[in-house]
Design a protein around this motif. Structure first.
Motif, short mmCIF file in Angstrom:
data_model
loop_
_atom_site.label_atom_id
_atom_site.label_comp_id
_atom_site.label_asym_id
_atom_site.label_seq_id
_atom_site.Cartn_x
_atom_site.Cartn_y
_atom_site.Cartn_z
N ASP A 99 0.83 -1.21 0.00
CA ASP A 99 0.00 0.00 0.00
C ASP A 99 0.87 1.26 0.00
O ASP A 99 0.56 2.24 -0.70
N ARG A 102 2.36 1.75 -3.50
CA ARG A 102 1.37 2.27 -4.46
C ARG A 102 1.16 3.77 -4.24
O ARG A 102 1.11 4.55 -5.20
N LYS A 103 1.03 4.19 -2.99
CA LYS A 103 0.82 5.61 -2.71
C LYS A 103 2.02 6.44 -3.15
O LYS A 103 1.87 7.56 -3.66
N LEU A 105 4.21 5.73 -5.61
CA LEU A 105 4.27 5.82 -7.07
C LEU A 105 3.15 6.69 -7.62
O LEU A 105 3.35 7.44 -8.59
N ARG A 106 1.98 6.64 -7.03
CA ARG A 106 0.88 7.49 -7.50
C ARG A 106 1.18 8.96 -7.23
O ARG A 106 0.85 9.83 -8.04
N SER A 107 1.80 9.23 -6.08
CA SER A 107 2.16 10.62 -5.80
C SER A 107 3.24 11.11 -6.75
O SER A 107 3.24 12.27 -7.17
N GLN A 109 3.51 10.15 -9.78
CA GLN A 109 2.81 10.34 -11.04
C GLN A 109 2.08 11.68 -11.08
O GLN A 109 1.89 12.27 -12.16
N ARG A 110 1.71 12.19 -9.90
CA ARG A 110 0.96 13.45 -9.83
C ARG A 110 1.85 14.69 -9.73
O ARG A 110 1.34 15.80 -9.71
N GLU A 138 1.61 -1.91 -12.41
CA GLU A 138 0.23 -1.54 -12.14
C GLU A 138 0.03 -0.03 -12.16
O GLU A 138 -0.98 0.47 -12.71
N VAL A 139 0.96 0.72 -11.58
CA VAL A 139 0.79 2.17 -11.43
C VAL A 139 1.41 2.95 -12.59
O VAL A 139 0.79 3.86 -13.15
N LEU A 140 2.63 2.60 -12.96
CA LEU A 140 3.36 3.40 -13.95
C LEU A 140 3.59 2.67 -15.27
O LEU A 140 4.04 3.29 -16.24
#
Length: 281
Positions: A99, A102-103, A105-107, A109-110, A138-140
């Protein structure tokens, strides 16, 4: 007025003020002069207390003025396009909670920075480490901009069955994947965090102007890169910038008005380093 002269005057003025305050406190303490006091001196207010109170008041005033000046200087401003350098974000990952990863990598990405390159290096290439590569996909992943490579070795230790030729081939492949991909993930033989960072720095070489680093459990503010880069490019004496790192539940990792700069400073949790690392060890 030249900056050196202004600094010298401030140092001299501050030193003289400190000497005056110290002399006044000593004189007041020795003389014991009192303005008012109760009959049995249970309560009293004298010269000593007055000087201490005045000193505290002046310190508070100057602290307030300096704080206001720094806040005004730290307000976001657009960087002139010609001066904006290229940046690579390097993420060090080791047996991270899924978890958190994922957070992170998503951050990443933003992050609102054009053409930001993201390099995640996983410290471990065993089967139990493969889930981190899956999360990266999954994320990138899923685009032509993403690349990955599972390496049996690292730059300082050959993996099982590696020959000199295959080791060199692996080094070249790591560099090619990192430089050709906007998002890249390298899984390599365990070697510790320093080895992970070395792989990212070595693969990037001089292909970017700045390197930003963070751990795989860090959630990054979308404005973090542009804010820290602004500090770096506005002052040539600044060699590194660190953000305000907060524990979970207290907001994002970096807030605009809390960016701090030091002449040679970089936090371990994440920082931006002006790209002056040596090309070879």
């Amino acid at each position: 007025m030249p900056v050196q002269l202004t600094t010298a005057l401030r140092v001299v003025g501050t030193s003289l003020f400190a000497l005056v305050v110290l002399g006044g406190i000593l004189a007041a303490y020795v003389t014991g002069y009192q303005f008012i006091h109760t009959e049995k001196h249970y309560l009293s207010f004298g010269l000593y207390g007055a000087i201490l109170g005045l000193h505290l008041l002046i310190q508070s005033l100057f602290a307030f003025l300096e704080h206001r000046r720094m806040r005004r200087a730290g307000r976001p401003r657009k960087l002139p396009s010609p001066r904006r350098g290229s940046v690579a974000l390097c993420i060090a990952a080791y047996q991270e909670d899924p978890d958190y990863l994922r957070k992170c990598l998503r951050s990443a990405q933003r992050i609102s920075f054009p053409d930001l390159k993201v390099v995640m290096v996983v410290d471990g290439n065993r089967q139990e480490d493969a889930y981190m590569l899956d999360i990266f996909h999954e994320v990138l992943g899923g685009t032509e901009q993403a690349g990955f490579f599972v390496w049996r070795s690292n730059f300082h230790e050959a993996g099982e069955g590696e020959t000199e030729a295959s080791l060199q081939e692996g080094m070249d492949r790591v560099r090619d994947v990192v430089r050709a991909s906007t998002f890249s993930c390298i899984m390599q033989k365990w070697g510790g965090k320093r080895e992970v960072m070395y792989t990212a720095f070595k693969a990037l070489g001089d292909s970017v102007d700045y390197i930003q680093v963070c751990d795989s459990d860090t959630v990054l503010d979308p404005a973090c890169t542009i804010e820290m880069l602004r500090v770096l490019e506005e002052d040539p004496q600044v060699g590194g910038v660190g953000g305000d790192v907060q524990p979970p539940g207290k907001g994002m990792a970096v807030e605009d008005d809390q960016v701090q700069a030091a002449q040679v400073r970089a936090t371990e949790a994440w920082s931006v380093h002006q790209h002056k690392i040596s090309r070879e060890r």
